[in-house]
Scaffold this motif. Structure first.
Motif, mmCIF file in Angstrom:
data_model
loop_
_atom_site.group_PDB
_atom_site.id
_atom_site.type_symbol
_atom_site.label_atom_id
_atom_site.label_comp_id
_atom_site.label_asym_id
_atom_site.label_seq_id
_atom_site.Cartn_x
_atom_site.Cartn_y
_atom_site.Cartn_z
ATOM 1 N N THR A 1 52.525 40.662 5.556
ATOM 2 C CA THR A 1 51.850 39.362 5.574
ATOM 3 C C THR A 1 52.667 38.346 4.788
ATOM 4 O O THR A 1 52.999 38.608 3.628
ATOM 5 C CB THR A 1 50.461 39.473 4.926
ATOM 6 N N PRO A 2 53.003 37.206 5.411
ATOM 7 C CA PRO A 2 53.652 36.147 4.620
ATOM 8 C C PRO A 2 52.721 35.733 3.485
ATOM 9 O O PRO A 2 51.505 35.636 3.685
ATOM 10 C CB PRO A 2 53.844 35.011 5.616
ATOM 11 N N VAL A 3 53.280 35.500 2.314
ATOM 12 C CA VAL A 3 52.431 35.321 1.126
ATOM 13 C C VAL A 3 51.532 34.089 1.219
ATOM 14 O O VAL A 3 50.438 34.072 0.672
ATOM 15 C CB VAL A 3 53.271 35.343 -0.167
ATOM 16 N N SER B 1 48.053 34.789 2.671
ATOM 17 C CA SER B 1 47.410 35.996 2.165
ATOM 18 C C SER B 1 46.100 35.745 1.430
ATOM 19 O O SER B 1 45.310 36.644 1.235
ATOM 20 C CB SER B 1 48.360 36.722 1.226
#
Lengths: 224, 224
Positions: B215-217, B220
């Motif tokens: 997951t791209p931060v 998130s």
């Protein structure tokens, strides 16, 4: 017999001394090892000239370890209950994983660097003489809620596999927190650098692990 | 200065005594704790009347721990090299995971119950004074081969994430082996009961973890 701490903490000076002992103990335990550190060292680090002060508040090392485990668990549980209370109407697997992971990383982020509890807990969890304390103190309302939530999101997963993967998740969180805590305390660079990214990475891993297909054991020995 | 063990093991009687010490030590370490056990206890458990015999073969507890870590790693590496040699032309992710997991479970299955090395290694890996030994002794040709093989199967996974998930996998294997070893040594029922099923369950988990989406931060913090 009530622990001696009960009477000793009945005034605020007793509370302050007991807290100073706990704070000195967890730091020394994390840095030097739970079994390597003496009561005398803890008393000195707590700024108490009287070297028998630790024995006055805690009957044994196991008592002192239990007080620290309880203190840490209470903080984690409080943060977890707060997260559970803020979940939407239909929480998904990722939401429940977040309820497991984030309380730990938030405590580390807020408390340090350096922090000490993750390294302390990782030692106690693997020590044959002390680990029963972690087991005895582990169960909480909030953890049962998470386990229930996970089960609801994974209806196909057999109960023993769910429980095994839950135990694996607990190991992953504790050991990776201890690694990160140690690296930060030693002034090393950590990957990922940010707390959000670290938490998200662990949630990704737990979701992948929980949703992994269960191979029937007969079909498993392809390469053996 | 060469370790005293070098000269002491130059005859077969010395080798036998050294082996007896190592076998007694790992058992006592697993059951009572690495730091809780004295040289005197180890010497007595090894059947040696001379209570200073351990000090004659090992300069320090760290020396003794290092010898045990090396002995265990050598066995794991031998089993892993054997598995790697038997891989087909195009091994997949599951094959590489099997090369990581199976050597440990095979050693536990062949050696017991009871066995002691998993509980011993789990303690050493979390002890602040001793864990550098595990780190220093960790790298082997066969582990680098597996890491390479994993990277080849996961070309999309960023290098730091691959390395983090590899470390997580190591924690999962060691901690779950220690759990299983402890339960079997205590005569408890284990789930899953069979070794094949246990190994397959861990391989499932590692494959799920390694293939989990990253997951791209920025995206998130849905529930935070």
């Amino acid at each position: 017999m009530p622990p001696r701490g009960e009477s000793a903490t009945s005034d605020s000076r007793g509370v302050a001394t007991r807290n100073a002992i706990l704070e000195a103990a967890v730091r020394l335990f994390a840095e030097q090892g739970v079994l390597a550190v003496s009561n005398r060292q803890i008393g000195a680090a707590a700024g108490k000239g009287n070297t028998s002060v630790v024995g006055y508040y805690f009957d044994s090392k196991a008592d002192l370890v239990r007080a620290l485990v309880r203190r840490f668990n209470a903080r984690v549980n409080e943060a977890r209950e707060d997260r559970i209370a803020r979940l939407g109407a239909k929480p998904g697997l990722r939401d429940w994983a977040t309820c497991l992971v984030h309380p730990y990383l938030e405590l580390l982020e807020a408390g340090g660097p350096p922090t000490w509890y993750a390294r302390f807990m990782a030692q106690v969890a693997t020590d044959p003489g002390l680990r029963r304390i972690v087991v005895e103190e582990a169960t909480s309302e909030s953890m049962l809620r998470v386990l229930d939530g996970l089960a609801g999101c994974l209806p196909e997963l057999p109960e023993p596999v769910l429980r095994e993967r839950y135990r694996i998740a607990s190991h992953v969180i504790l050991q990776m927190c201890a690694e990160r805590e140690r690296a930060l305390a030693d002034g090393q660079q950590v990957h990922p650098a940010g707390w959000d990214e670290a938490a998200t990475g662990l949630v990704d891993v737990l979701v992948g692990m929980w949703t992994a297909a269960v191979t029937p054991v007969d079909e498993s020995s392809v390469t053996s």
